[in-house]
Structure formats: C-alpha cells, structure tokens
Design a protein around this motif. Sequence first.
Motif, short mmCIF file in Angstrom:
data_model
loop_
_atom_site.label_atom_id
_atom_site.label_comp_id
_atom_site.label_asym_id
_atom_site.label_seq_id
_atom_site.Cartn_x
_atom_site.Cartn_y
_atom_site.Cartn_z
N ALA A 159 8.77 112.82 81.04
CA ALA A 159 7.65 112.63 81.97
C ALA A 159 7.19 111.17 81.97
N ALA A 160 7.14 110.57 80.78
CA ALA A 160 6.73 109.17 80.67
C ALA A 160 7.73 108.26 81.37
N TYR A 161 9.02 108.58 81.23
CA TYR A 161 10.07 107.79 81.89
C TYR A 161 9.94 107.86 83.41
N ILE A 162 9.73 109.07 83.92
CA ILE A 162 9.61 109.25 85.37
C ILE A 162 8.34 108.57 85.89
N LYS A 163 7.25 108.69 85.15
CA LYS A 163 6.00 108.06 85.57
C LYS A 163 6.16 106.55 85.67
N SER A 164 6.85 105.95 84.70
CA SER A 164 7.08 104.51 84.71
C SER A 164 7.97 104.10 85.88
N ALA A 165 9.02 104.89 86.14
CA ALA A 165 9.93 104.58 87.25
C ALA A 165 9.22 104.72 88.59
N LEU A 166 8.36 105.73 88.72
CA LEU A 166 7.62 105.91 89.96
C LEU A 166 6.62 104.79 90.18
N GLN A 167 6.04 104.28 89.11
CA GLN A 167 5.11 103.16 89.24
C GLN A 167 5.84 101.92 89.75
N SER A 168 7.04 101.69 89.23
CA SER A 168 7.85 100.56 89.70
C SER A 168 8.23 100.74 91.17
N ALA A 169 8.61 101.97 91.54
CA ALA A 169 8.96 102.25 92.94
C ALA A 169 7.75 102.08 93.85
N GLN A 170 6.59 102.50 93.36
CA GLN A 170 5.37 102.36 94.15
C GLN A 170 5.07 100.90 94.45
N ASP A 171 5.18 100.05 93.43
CA ASP A 171 4.91 98.63 93.61
C ASP A 171 5.86 98.02 94.64
N MET A 172 7.14 98.40 94.57
CA MET A 172 8.14 97.87 95.50
C MET A 172 7.84 98.32 96.92
N TRP A 173 7.57 99.62 97.10
CA TRP A 173 7.32 100.15 98.44
C TRP A 173 6.04 99.56 99.03
N LEU A 174 4.98 99.48 98.22
CA LEU A 174 3.71 98.95 98.71
C LEU A 174 3.83 97.49 99.14
N GLN A 175 4.60 96.72 98.39
CA GLN A 175 4.77 95.31 98.73
C GLN A 175 5.42 95.15 100.10
N LEU A 176 6.49 95.91 100.35
CA LEU A 176 7.18 95.83 101.64
C LEU A 176 6.33 96.43 102.76
N PHE A 177 5.64 97.51 102.46
CA PHE A 177 4.77 98.16 103.44
C PHE A 177 3.66 97.22 103.89
N ALA A 178 2.98 96.60 102.92
CA ALA A 178 1.89 95.68 103.24
C ALA A 178 2.39 94.49 104.04
N LYS A 179 3.57 93.99 103.69
CA LYS A 179 4.15 92.85 104.41
C LYS A 179 4.40 93.20 105.88
N GLU A 180 4.98 94.38 106.13
CA GLU A 180 5.26 94.79 107.50
C GLU A 180 3.97 95.02 108.28
N LEU A 181 2.97 95.62 107.63
CA LEU A 181 1.71 95.87 108.31
C LEU A 181 1.02 94.58 108.70
N GLN A 182 1.03 93.61 107.81
CA GLN A 182 0.39 92.34 108.11
C GLN A 182 1.06 91.64 109.28
N GLU A 183 2.38 91.78 109.38
CA GLU A 183 3.10 91.18 110.50
C GLU A 183 2.84 91.95 111.80
N LEU A 184 2.82 93.28 111.70
CA LEU A 184 2.60 94.10 112.89
C LEU A 184 1.18 93.96 113.42
N ALA A 185 0.22 93.93 112.51
CA ALA A 185 -1.19 93.99 112.91
C ALA A 185 -1.87 92.63 112.85
#
Length: 417
Positions: free
Chosen positions: A311-337
Amino acid sequence: MKPFFFQRSKVKGKLAVIFDIGSASVGAALVGFAPDTLPKIFYTTRREIPFLKKIEAERLTASMLKTLELVAHDIQKDGFSHARFTLFGSIKPALVSYFLASPWHVSQVRDIYRQEEESFRVDRDLVRELVSHEMDDFKKLHGGSGTVSFSERDGETKQDNLHEKHTIIEGDILDIKLNRYHVADPLGKTARELDMTLFVSSAPQTLIRSIGDVGDREFSGTESRLSSFTFSFFNTVRDIWHDKENFLLIDISGEVTDLSIIKEGRILETASFPVGRNTILRNLSSKHISFNEAESLLNLYYQNKIGTDEAAYIKSALQSAQDMWLQLFAKELQELASQILFPNDIFLVVDAPLDAWFKEVITSDKLYDLSTTGEPFDVILLDTKTLAPYCQSVRWVDKDPFLIVESLFLNKTLFVI
C-alpha cells in the motif's frame, strides 16, 4: 399461428452497433433506438488493447485493429441473442457507428470571419463556400485530400503514420454571429459581419479503411459512420446539463488526456497531452511487478485488501503520477485559458478504477490558483450512476460510461426525443 410470445408489433425503431475505439481498449454495444424513448442497451463488450511498454504508432495501430476484430466478433457471436425476444429481435442493424478517441483522430475549432463595407446576404451557398474553404485549409494542414467513404478502398498505398493523409470525419458549425450577435437561423438575413465557429475532425485515410474492412467482415452491407468522441462528449454534456454554459471537458483514456473548454455553450478550444491511465500503471510496474500485476494491485488497493508495504509503494507511485499529471494539466489550462476566465465546472470521463482518484486529483488544493473562485473545481464524474437516468439497459449488461455517452449522441441523429 405463432404463440403469443413470438408475436411482435410493428417495429418502428432502429438497431445500431456502436464501437468505442480508445487508446487502451475497444468497446462495443448493441443499442436499440425508437422515437420518443431513451436508447436501450442490450449488450456491451470491451477488450483491452495489449499493453505496450513503449508506445510505437505502428504497433499500437496493429494491436487496436486486432482488438477491434475480436470485439466485432463478440457482437456478432453473442450480442444479437440479447435482443432476440424484444421488439428489435427481428431487425438487422441499420447502422454501425465508430467513435474515435485520441490518438486516432485530430480535431480543431476554427473561426471563419467575413466583413464587407456593404451589407451582404447570407445564403446556403455562401455558408457552404466559406465552410468548404476552411475545411480545405484544415486538410492541407494534415496532408489531407477529399472525403473518403468506407467503400472507396481501391488503390490503397501504405504510408508512414506521421505523414498519413487525413480524411475529414466531422465538420459541424457550432455558432454563427451576424454583426456580432448570435443568430439561430442566419439564412436569408443581411449583415456586414459574419462570424462562424466550426468544429473539424479528421483521421488517417488508411486507418479509416482498415476499420471499415473489419466492419465489413462482420456487418456487410450495413451503413457506417465515423465520429470523434470529443464531439459526442460535448453534445451529450450540453444536452443533459443545458443550464451550464461554461465548463471544461476532460476525457482521460489509456494513453492520452483530452481537454475541451466550452464557453457560452460552444467549444472554444481543445488540447491534449500524452498521459493517461496506462502511464500511471507504467509508473506502478517495475522489474518485479508486471503491468497486469500493477493493475491488480491497484484494484486491491482501492478495496483495502493489500498489505502495508504494498500500500505504501502504491501510494508513493500515485503521488508521483499525480505530480506529473497536474503539471501537464496546469500547463495546458494556462495556455488554453490565457485570454478567458477559466470555468469552474468540470465534466470528467475516465476508465475505472482511477476515476475516483482523478476526481480527487482535480479537486485538490494544488489547482486552486486556476479556479476563478479560488476554491475547488466542481467536478461531475460521468460514471454509470450519473448517466443511468438517460439510457435504458437490460439488467445484466455492463453499463459502460463511454458507450452510454455515444448512445445518447447517436440518438440525436436518429430520433429527437
């Protein structure tokens, strides 16, 4: 005389086969449509596209087409029996409809503007001329030529996917303004300014032909149509939540996240970035954990049926994935909006079991700065519970949100309810 349970009243409906072609899976549904009623889903099936550790266009395309063949065979072998003892049991499919998600199509919102010193009359020929010119420009951008139907397959040549000629699959007018005012019916009116918004999508010609070949083998002689999931998603949300005029659509598939900003009930901009469910599962997998094992562990994690260390391994991996997705998501939103106020309402469709996780990510405080209110986004997840009131289905059918969205969109083209 036939027993009463074999007698059927005159059929006024239509039966259709719907294919949802994504980047990680292919789904299909057998759906009945009739006037003044909701579409009814008799059968659904979905198969995963074999996982690729490294995405290569040719291998992904070949895997998708093979999966499409299997799903089409599922419909032919098992699907029709589910409609046998219904009003639709005696009719053949009137339509096979293919909905393409990213990366199988490209789409763009294009503006058409004409201004004259003297007033001019807006008629059908003028609108057709302006739209045709804009679509020609779009085709040139993607190396395209004229529209090709599924039946025009002679003389096909194999081309590299990156340089593939495209065919227009959609060209829909979203909005028309005369002298800067929205007009529902502009034909016959005069103006000095004409402003039209056009949604255009296209797909590679050889891909369209290959998809058509698969369909012909199982549903020979049946009419075929192609649409983008982007446009069906937009139409379905707009029709159900008609009180919402400004919102964001997020479609998260296996390999891609697609975004569409809607302003005043019309698509304003679209964008995408190459991170999806499979990207996150790749982060979970390692030398000792395969992709399939990572997917199983993730399911167990959400069911609280996993050990502390895992569970700790998955939680850590999901946190890393969250940071990656949020960074790209925020970048696209700032360009779109960059030039508009960003909408606070978000409609989300995503594969389980990460649907709830993505909703949590999008409503996290890390995105508050992008919200117009400085508060969490209002996210509506288009899951089976949310969509259930708008579509009928037989009790044992797996209710697939993507196929429901497409069924509701297709219903508009067959019957207006």
